[in-house]
Each structure stands twice: as structure tokens, then as C-alpha cells.
Design a protein around this motif. Sequence first.
Motif, short mmCIF file in Angstrom:
data_model
loop_
_atom_site.label_atom_id
_atom_site.label_comp_id
_atom_site.label_asym_id
_atom_site.label_seq_id
_atom_site.Cartn_x
_atom_site.Cartn_y
_atom_site.Cartn_z
N MET A 1 -25.41 -47.27 49.10
CA MET A 1 -24.90 -46.29 50.04
C MET A 1 -23.60 -46.79 50.65
O MET A 1 -23.46 -47.97 50.91
CB MET A 1 -25.91 -46.05 51.16
CG MET A 1 -27.02 -45.09 50.84
SD MET A 1 -26.55 -43.40 50.42
CE MET A 1 -25.77 -42.83 51.90
N PRO A 2 -22.69 -45.87 50.89
CA PRO A 2 -21.43 -46.26 51.51
C PRO A 2 -21.63 -46.47 53.02
O PRO A 2 -22.66 -46.09 53.57
CB PRO A 2 -20.55 -45.03 51.27
CG PRO A 2 -21.52 -43.89 51.30
CD PRO A 2 -22.76 -44.45 50.61
N PRO A 3 -20.62 -47.02 53.68
CA PRO A 3 -20.69 -47.08 55.15
C PRO A 3 -20.80 -45.66 55.70
O PRO A 3 -20.20 -44.72 55.15
CB PRO A 3 -19.35 -47.70 55.54
CG PRO A 3 -18.81 -48.34 54.31
CD PRO A 3 -19.40 -47.59 53.15
N ALA A 11 -15.10 -41.38 50.39
CA ALA A 11 -14.98 -42.13 49.13
C ALA A 11 -16.18 -41.87 48.23
O ALA A 11 -16.03 -41.70 47.02
CB ALA A 11 -14.82 -43.62 49.43
N ALA A 12 -17.37 -41.82 48.84
CA ALA A 12 -18.58 -41.59 48.05
C ALA A 12 -18.62 -40.18 47.48
O ALA A 12 -18.97 -39.98 46.32
CB ALA A 12 -19.82 -41.85 48.90
N VAL A 13 -18.24 -39.20 48.29
CA VAL A 13 -18.21 -37.81 47.81
C VAL A 13 -17.21 -37.69 46.66
O VAL A 13 -17.48 -37.05 45.64
CB VAL A 13 -17.88 -36.82 48.95
CG1 VAL A 13 -17.59 -35.43 48.41
CG2 VAL A 13 -19.02 -36.77 49.96
N ALA A 14 -16.06 -38.33 46.81
CA ALA A 14 -15.04 -38.29 45.76
C ALA A 14 -15.55 -38.90 44.47
O ALA A 14 -15.19 -38.47 43.37
CB ALA A 14 -13.78 -39.01 46.22
N GLU A 15 -16.43 -39.87 44.59
CA GLU A 15 -16.98 -40.53 43.40
C GLU A 15 -18.10 -39.72 42.76
O GLU A 15 -18.12 -39.54 41.54
CB GLU A 15 -17.50 -41.92 43.77
CG GLU A 15 -18.01 -42.70 42.58
CD GLU A 15 -18.48 -44.09 42.95
OE1 GLU A 15 -19.45 -44.55 42.32
OE2 GLU A 15 -17.89 -44.70 43.85
N VAL A 16 -19.05 -39.23 43.57
CA VAL A 16 -20.23 -38.58 42.98
C VAL A 16 -20.03 -37.10 42.69
O VAL A 16 -20.62 -36.57 41.75
CB VAL A 16 -21.52 -38.80 43.82
CG1 VAL A 16 -21.87 -40.26 43.90
CG2 VAL A 16 -21.42 -38.19 45.20
N ARG A 45 -21.88 -36.86 64.67
CA ARG A 45 -23.13 -37.50 64.23
C ARG A 45 -23.87 -36.60 63.25
O ARG A 45 -24.41 -37.08 62.25
CB ARG A 45 -24.02 -37.82 65.43
CG ARG A 45 -23.49 -38.96 66.24
CD ARG A 45 -24.37 -39.21 67.45
NE ARG A 45 -23.70 -40.12 68.32
CZ ARG A 45 -24.22 -41.26 68.74
NH1 ARG A 45 -25.44 -41.59 68.39
NH2 ARG A 45 -23.54 -42.04 69.53
N SER A 46 -23.90 -35.33 63.54
CA SER A 46 -24.54 -34.38 62.63
C SER A 46 -23.82 -34.35 61.29
O SER A 46 -24.45 -34.34 60.23
CB SER A 46 -24.54 -32.99 63.27
OG SER A 46 -25.09 -32.04 62.40
N PHE A 47 -22.50 -34.35 61.32
CA PHE A 47 -21.69 -34.37 60.12
C PHE A 47 -22.03 -35.58 59.25
O PHE A 47 -22.26 -35.46 58.05
CB PHE A 47 -20.20 -34.40 60.51
CG PHE A 47 -19.26 -34.66 59.38
CD1 PHE A 47 -18.82 -33.63 58.56
CD2 PHE A 47 -18.81 -35.95 59.12
CE1 PHE A 47 -17.95 -33.88 57.51
CE2 PHE A 47 -17.94 -36.21 58.08
CZ PHE A 47 -17.51 -35.17 57.27
N VAL A 48 -22.06 -36.75 59.88
CA VAL A 48 -22.37 -37.98 59.14
C VAL A 48 -23.77 -37.88 58.54
O VAL A 48 -23.99 -38.24 57.38
CB VAL A 48 -22.23 -39.22 60.04
CG1 VAL A 48 -22.85 -40.45 59.40
CG2 VAL A 48 -20.76 -39.47 60.36
N HIS A 49 -24.71 -37.37 59.29
CA HIS A 49 -26.08 -37.23 58.80
C HIS A 49 -26.12 -36.33 57.57
O HIS A 49 -26.69 -36.68 56.53
CB HIS A 49 -26.98 -36.69 59.90
CG HIS A 49 -28.42 -36.68 59.55
ND1 HIS A 49 -29.29 -37.63 59.99
CD2 HIS A 49 -29.16 -35.84 58.78
CE1 HIS A 49 -30.50 -37.39 59.51
NE2 HIS A 49 -30.44 -36.30 58.77
N ILE A 50 -25.52 -35.16 57.69
CA ILE A 50 -25.53 -34.18 56.59
C ILE A 50 -24.92 -34.78 55.32
O ILE A 50 -25.51 -34.70 54.24
CB ILE A 50 -24.76 -32.91 57.00
CG1 ILE A 50 -25.56 -32.14 58.04
CG2 ILE A 50 -24.43 -32.03 55.79
CD1 ILE A 50 -24.76 -31.07 58.77
N TRP A 51 -23.75 -35.39 55.46
CA TRP A 51 -23.06 -35.89 54.27
C TRP A 51 -23.67 -37.19 53.74
O TRP A 51 -23.63 -37.44 52.53
CB TRP A 51 -21.56 -36.02 54.53
CG TRP A 51 -20.92 -34.67 54.54
CD1 TRP A 51 -20.63 -33.90 55.64
CD2 TRP A 51 -20.56 -33.88 53.41
NE1 TRP A 51 -20.10 -32.69 55.24
CE2 TRP A 51 -20.04 -32.66 53.89
CE3 TRP A 51 -20.61 -34.09 52.04
CZ2 TRP A 51 -19.58 -31.65 53.02
CZ3 TRP A 51 -20.14 -33.09 51.19
CH2 TRP A 51 -19.65 -31.89 51.68
#
Length: 109
Positions: A1-3, A11-16, A45-51
Motif C-alpha cells: 500500500m502507498p502512503p 501515484a498508486a492510482v496512476a499505476e493501477v 480524511r474521507s477522500f483518503v479513506h475512499i481512495w
Amino acid sequence: MPPLTPAGLLAAVAEVTPSRVQDFLRHLVEVSTSAQQVGSVAPLRSFVHIWAVYVAIQRYPARAARLRHLEELVSAGVEDPTDAVGEIREIHTNAEAEAGLGPGRAAGP
């Protein structure tokens, strides 16, 4: 998992799933504006959770495909959705745990 930061998740979304980068950025702008308007980091916080959950699911193509299939079953309304909904919840719960977002843990930028 990314930070669990907007940069790490981007970065993770761009990769997967590169096709979702624009959705991610649009959502980030929306929640940043909302956070400023309400004077709270809760939208971030909600944004981070969702993504983070999204990335945790998408990291495993078979799991992502299974989730899409289950969501299609529920949307079709042809079968009793009880089992599918239960499995969808399980997938999300497992993804939250993998992202370190289990019950009682706050997601934050």
C-alpha cells in the motif's frame, strides 16, 4: 500500500488504473474546496479513506473484477442480492484492513 497521502494515493492510482487519475484529481479539488469552506479536514480524511480502499481493491485484478461482477449482479436486480451485498462488504472490509483503516483508526492526509 502507498502512503495514505494525496501524493501517495495519486501515484498508486496512476499505476493501477491510469484512467482514473482525472477522477482522483477532480475529487481532490472538490474535497479541498469543501475542507476550506467548512474549516475542517474531515472531507480530506474521507477522500483518503475512499481512495485508499479503492487502491487496495484495484491492486489485485481478480478481486477488482469480482467486485465489479458483484456490483453488476446487485444493479441488475434479477437475483436476491443478499449474498452479493455480503461479499461486497467483505471485500471493502478486507481492503480497509489492508490500508490500515480498520474500525477506530482515522484516515488522514
